[in-house]
Design an enzyme around this catalytic site. Structure first.
Site, PDB file in Angstrom:
ATOM      1  N   HIS A 108     -14.416  21.497  69.401  1.00 37.48           N
ATOM      2  CA  HIS A 108     -14.317  21.948  67.911  1.00 37.48           C
ATOM      3  C   HIS A 108     -15.833  22.386  67.568  1.00 37.48           C
ATOM      4  CE1 HIS A 108     -10.626  19.730  67.449  1.00 37.48           C
ATOM      5  NE2 HIS A 108     -10.416  20.117  66.227  1.00 37.48           N
ATOM      6  N   HIS A 148     -15.388  11.713  68.719  1.00 36.86           N
ATOM      7  CA  HIS A 148     -16.569  12.237  69.803  1.00 36.86           C
ATOM      8  C   HIS A 148     -17.818  10.977  69.499  1.00 36.86           C
ATOM      9  CE1 HIS A 148     -15.141  15.720  71.558  1.00 36.86           C
ATOM     10  NE2 HIS A 148     -14.616  16.312  70.291  1.00 36.86           N
TER      11      HIS A 148
END
Length: 176
Positions: A108, A148
């Site tokens: 992303h 993450h």
């Protein structure tokens, strides 16, 4: 090496225990969703390609995004094979749908910075700076939601900016 990653654990737990809340969770989920499947980056590339004035920027952004996708999703994620933080940190609560791929680097974030870095190079600063700010928010949302580690996002920033620079050189885009 273990102490190096201790700060990542502390940051993730600080966000979870001190910053998260119902409103913030919805905002961060919306921000991260903008880049699901590269939607925002693809939309930006298409919008730029459709405007004659910024077509070269759109070409460079598209090349950058393709390079970022190949490097992140076809090479680095599988080669490094870093597990996601919620698998390692049993007290971390995941606030997003569980991704099926590896953690490093953040796709992303990489996609967002691949396009935003080209926009920063080739467009007026009134557009380029907000593009970088949106990319930064997308990266932060990935950490906030527990998807993450911070270094995954940093890796995405580096790969995205690197592919942006390479695309800029390949397409001959001029710096504004």
């Amino acid at each position: 090496m273990e102490s190096f990653f201790e700060w990542e654990y502390r940051l993730l737990m600080f966000l979870q225990n001190s910053i998260r809340g119902p409103v913030q969770n919805k905002i961060m989920w919306c921000i991260t969703s903008l880049e699901n499947a590269g939607f925002l980056s693809i939309a930006a590339c298409l919008a730029l390609l459709l405007q004659p004035r910024y077509r070269r920027v759109g070409q460079a952004a598209t090349v950058s995004m393709i390079l970022e996708f190949m490097l992140v999703n076809l090479v680095l994620k599988n080669w490094i094979a870093r597990v996601r933080p919620y698998h390692l940190l049993e007290d971390l609560i995941l606030l997003a749908r569980e991704p099926m791929d590896y953690s490093f680097p953040s796709g992303h974030t990489g996609a967002a910075f691949a396009v935003a870095s080209v926009m920063f190079i080739g467009m007026p600063k009134q557009i380029g700076i907000p593009a970088l700010l949106v990319a930064t928010l997308i990266g932060f949302s990935r950490i906030y939601l527990g998807v993450h580690f911070p270094t995954d996002v940093l890796g995405g920033v580096i790969v995205g900016c690197l592919t942006g620079f390479v695309a800029w050189k390949l397409t001959g885009l001029k710096f504004r």
